[in-house]
Motif scaffolding. Sequence first.
Motif, PDB file in Angstrom:
ATOM      1  N   GLY A  20       0.779  -1.125   0.195  1.00 47.28           N
ATOM      2  CA  GLY A  20       0.026  -0.014  -0.070  1.00 47.28           C
ATOM      3  C   GLY A  20       0.963   1.286  -0.091  1.00 47.28           C
ATOM      4  O   GLY A  20       1.999   1.117   0.272  1.00 47.28           O
ATOM      5  N   ARG A  21       0.430   2.245  -0.343  1.00 46.46           N
ATOM      6  CA  ARG A  21       0.783   3.786  -0.117  1.00 46.46           C
ATOM      7  C   ARG A  21       0.462   4.352   1.170  1.00 46.46           C
ATOM      8  O   ARG A  21      -0.477   4.219   1.719  1.00 46.46           O
ATOM      9  CB  ARG A  21       0.274   4.608  -1.348  1.00 46.46           C
ATOM     10  CG  ARG A  21       0.271   4.072  -2.730  1.00 46.46           C
ATOM     11  CD  ARG A  21      -0.525   4.806  -3.669  1.00 46.46           C
ATOM     12  NE  ARG A  21       0.120   6.091  -3.853  1.00 46.46           N
ATOM     13  CZ  ARG A  21       0.890   6.618  -4.565  1.00 46.46           C
ATOM     14  NH1 ARG A  21       1.556   5.518  -5.376  1.00 46.46           N
ATOM     15  NH2 ARG A  21       1.281   7.776  -4.830  1.00 46.46           N
ATOM     16  N   ALA A  22       1.866   4.756   1.654  1.00 45.80           N
ATOM     17  CA  ALA A  22       1.893   5.187   3.054  1.00 45.80           C
ATOM     18  C   ALA A  22       0.443   6.310   3.250  1.00 45.80           C
ATOM     19  O   ALA A  22      -0.142   6.357   4.375  1.00 45.80           O
ATOM     20  CB  ALA A  22       2.962   5.956   3.541  1.00 45.80           C
ATOM     21  N   GLU A  23       0.403   7.200   2.345  1.00 44.10           N
ATOM     22  CA  GLU A  23      -0.867   8.190   2.481  1.00 44.10           C
ATOM     23  C   GLU A  23      -2.106   7.736   2.492  1.00 44.10           C
ATOM     24  O   GLU A  23      -3.200   8.457   2.556  1.00 44.10           O
ATOM     25  CB  GLU A  23      -0.562   9.408   1.297  1.00 44.10           C
ATOM     26  CG  GLU A  23      -0.593   8.773  -0.249  1.00 44.10           C
ATOM     27  CD  GLU A  23       0.649   8.600  -0.799  1.00 44.10           C
ATOM     28  OE1 GLU A  23       0.640   8.544  -2.030  1.00 44.10           O
ATOM     29  OE2 GLU A  23       1.546   7.915  -0.058  1.00 44.10           O
ATOM     30  N   GLU A  24      -2.267   6.218   2.238  1.00 54.65           N
ATOM     31  CA  GLU A  24      -3.343   5.597   2.263  1.00 54.65           C
ATOM     32  C   GLU A  24      -3.836   4.739   3.453  1.00 54.65           C
ATOM     33  O   GLU A  24      -4.528   4.158   3.525  1.00 54.65           O
ATOM     34  CB  GLU A  24      -3.605   4.903   0.707  1.00 54.65           C
ATOM     35  CG  GLU A  24      -3.892   5.955  -0.337  1.00 54.65           C
ATOM     36  CD  GLU A  24      -3.699   4.984  -1.625  1.00 54.65           C
ATOM     37  OE1 GLU A  24      -3.738   3.751  -1.545  1.00 54.65           O
ATOM     38  OE2 GLU A  24      -3.922   5.656  -2.875  1.00 54.65           O
ATOM     39  N   MET A  25      -2.842   4.780   4.117  1.00 52.68           N
ATOM     40  CA  MET A  25      -2.832   3.691   5.398  1.00 52.68           C
ATOM     41  C   MET A  25      -3.226   4.220   6.575  1.00 52.68           C
ATOM     42  O   MET A  25      -3.444   3.455   7.636  1.00 52.68           O
ATOM     43  CB  MET A  25      -1.224   3.289   5.588  1.00 52.68           C
ATOM     44  CG  MET A  25      -0.740   2.425   4.410  1.00 52.68           C
ATOM     45  SD  MET A  25      -1.758   0.771   4.267  1.00 52.68           S
ATOM     46  CE  MET A  25      -2.371   0.848   2.841  1.00 52.68           C
ATOM     47  N   LEU A  26      -3.588   5.475   6.720  1.00 49.57           N
ATOM     48  CA  LEU A  26      -4.210   6.186   7.968  1.00 49.57           C
ATOM     49  C   LEU A  26      -5.673   5.169   8.657  1.00 49.57           C
ATOM     50  O   LEU A  26      -6.372   5.296   7.414  1.00 49.57           O
ATOM     51  CB  LEU A  26      -4.682   7.482   7.849  1.00 49.57           C
ATOM     52  CG  LEU A  26      -4.644   8.224   9.136  1.00 49.57           C
ATOM     53  CD1 LEU A  26      -3.506   8.323   9.910  1.00 49.57           C
ATOM     54  CD2 LEU A  26      -5.298   9.888   8.960  1.00 49.57           C
ATOM     55  N   GLY A  27      -5.700   4.707   9.461  1.00 50.26           N
ATOM     56  CA  GLY A  27      -6.684   3.870   9.927  1.00 50.26           C
ATOM     57  C   GLY A  27      -6.765   2.446   9.276  1.00 50.26           C
ATOM     58  O   GLY A  27      -7.399   1.664   9.753  1.00 50.26           O
ATOM     59  N   LYS A  28      -5.742   2.268   8.518  1.00 52.34           N
ATOM     60  CA  LYS A  28      -5.702   0.668   8.036  1.00 52.34           C
ATOM     61  C   LYS A  28      -4.589  -0.171   8.702  1.00 52.34           C
ATOM     62  O   LYS A  28      -4.616  -1.383   8.674  1.00 52.34           O
ATOM     63  CB  LYS A  28      -5.524   0.696   6.353  1.00 52.34           C
ATOM     64  CG  LYS A  28      -6.557   1.319   5.641  1.00 52.34           C
ATOM     65  CD  LYS A  28      -6.367   1.291   4.221  1.00 52.34           C
ATOM     66  CE  LYS A  28      -7.451   1.913   3.559  1.00 52.34           C
ATOM     67  NZ  LYS A  28      -7.087   1.876   1.860  1.00 52.34           N
ATOM     68  N   VAL A  29      -3.521   0.576   8.986  1.00 49.02           N
ATOM     69  CA  VAL A  29      -2.509   0.076  10.148  1.00 49.02           C
ATOM     70  C   VAL A  29      -2.530   0.918  11.353  1.00 49.02           C
ATOM     71  O   VAL A  29      -2.808   1.916  11.305  1.00 49.02           O
ATOM     72  CB  VAL A  29      -1.123   0.194   9.380  1.00 49.02           C
ATOM     73  CG1 VAL A  29      -0.971  -0.629   7.956  1.00 49.02           C
ATOM     74  CG2 VAL A  29      -0.587   1.692   8.968  1.00 49.02           C
ATOM     75  N   GLU A  30      -2.173   0.054  12.470  1.00 45.70           N
ATOM     76  CA  GLU A  30      -2.051   0.772  13.715  1.00 45.70           C
ATOM     77  C   GLU A  30      -0.714   1.740  13.679  1.00 45.70           C
ATOM     78  O   GLU A  30       0.123   1.580  13.002  1.00 45.70           O
ATOM     79  CB  GLU A  30      -1.784  -0.456  14.919  1.00 45.70           C
ATOM     80  CG  GLU A  30      -2.955  -1.220  14.900  1.00 45.70           C
ATOM     81  CD  GLU A  30      -3.873  -0.746  15.812  1.00 45.70           C
ATOM     82  OE1 GLU A  30      -3.809   0.013  16.620  1.00 45.70           O
ATOM     83  OE2 GLU A  30      -5.341  -1.143  15.423  1.00 45.70           O
ATOM     84  N   PRO A  31      -1.032   2.888  14.400  1.00 46.70           N
ATOM     85  CA  PRO A  31      -0.100   4.050  14.388  1.00 46.70           C
ATOM     86  C   PRO A  31       0.947   3.601  15.110  1.00 46.70           C
ATOM     87  O   PRO A  31       1.033   2.460  15.952  1.00 46.70           O
ATOM     88  CB  PRO A  31      -0.622   4.919  15.326  1.00 46.70           C
ATOM     89  CG  PRO A  31      -2.210   4.828  15.079  1.00 46.70           C
ATOM     90  CD  PRO A  31      -2.456   3.002  14.920  1.00 46.70           C
ATOM     91  N   VAL A  32       2.373   3.695  14.828  1.00 50.17           N
ATOM     92  CA  VAL A  32       3.493   2.881  15.410  1.00 50.17           C
ATOM     93  C   VAL A  32       4.411   4.245  16.120  1.00 50.17           C
ATOM     94  O   VAL A  32       4.080   5.204  16.038  1.00 50.17           O
ATOM     95  CB  VAL A  32       4.302   2.277  14.239  1.00 50.17           C
ATOM     96  CG1 VAL A  32       3.706   1.213  13.635  1.00 50.17           C
ATOM     97  CG2 VAL A  32       4.782   3.558  13.165  1.00 50.17           C
ATOM     98  N   HIS A  33       5.274   3.715  16.855  1.00 49.03           N
ATOM     99  CA  HIS A  33       6.112   4.323  17.649  1.00 49.03           C
ATOM    100  C   HIS A  33       7.258   5.187  16.731  1.00 49.03           C
ATOM    101  O   HIS A  33       7.670   6.000  16.756  1.00 49.03           O
ATOM    102  CB  HIS A  33       6.894   3.665  18.581  1.00 49.03           C
ATOM    103  CG  HIS A  33       6.144   3.021  19.628  1.00 49.03           C
ATOM    104  ND1 HIS A  33       5.798   1.716  19.760  1.00 49.03           N
ATOM    105  CD2 HIS A  33       5.664   3.522  21.001  1.00 49.03           C
ATOM    106  CE1 HIS A  33       5.014   1.440  20.522  1.00 49.03           C
ATOM    107  NE2 HIS A  33       5.050   2.494  21.323  1.00 49.03           N
ATOM    108  N   VAL A  34       7.726   4.124  15.733  1.00 49.62           N
ATOM    109  CA  VAL A  34       8.768   4.703  14.909  1.00 49.62           C
ATOM    110  C   VAL A  34       8.453   4.514  13.388  1.00 49.62           C
ATOM    111  O   VAL A  34       8.179   3.552  12.866  1.00 49.62           O
ATOM    112  CB  VAL A  34      10.219   4.176  15.413  1.00 49.62           C
ATOM    113  CG1 VAL A  34      11.261   4.583  14.176  1.00 49.62           C
ATOM    114  CG2 VAL A  34      10.569   4.516  16.617  1.00 49.62           C
TER     115      VAL A  34
END
Length: 238
Positions: free
Chosen positions: A124-138
Amino acid sequence: MEEAAELPPAPEAARAVFGDRFPEAVRYAELLADAGVKRGLIGPREVPRLWERHLLNCAVLSEAVPDGVTVCDVGSGAGLPGIPLALVRPDLQITLLEPLLRRTTFLQEVVDLLGLDHVTVVRGRAEEMLGKVEPVHVVTARAVAPLDRLAGWGVPLLRPYGEMLALKGDTAEEELKSARGALSKLGVVRTSVLQVGEGVVDPLSTVVRVEVGESPGGVRFAAKRAKAARSTRSRRRR
């Protein structure tokens, strides 16, 4: 296609850096030099300097990553820096994020072959991942895009008070200076340039560290984040 040069033997520094996972690091180097070149993931001229310029240059990024955190490697490509980081840091939970199918196919093959149970490959493209992957520390990245654009993709994926670590070259200070306005709008509260890899790589690896406050992505992403959170809760209730 230009034929790849032969992969040189691993330097002694690699044994020290990769420790117990040195055999896996060698296997990864061999895969990059063979399948990686054949599939166009790495240039054939990079093979002679795979160890110093690529594997070790990326592995020393571990010096800047806190213990036991979650990591998203944005635009992972052939797995740099994500795979070397995973080999030296089994305490991390790492997501390799990459939009191109041929690259994610290669990444999944590498992860399976090397037995990297703490690594997940996501297409996937990073700009489309909000809400699709859990937020990360790093968030990590290497040779993906100029810092201002890279931050626009990577910073919104962070947890509050998380950080983005971008491997950069000689232009690090310059990029940071020109990106300050964009970084401020993304909720960045602190920036710094680090040198890592003392005694391992020469020249040292240069890392731009971008730290966020309680609102990663700033005002621009606050509404998107809230919408994504509502959508996630809704799916869980079903």
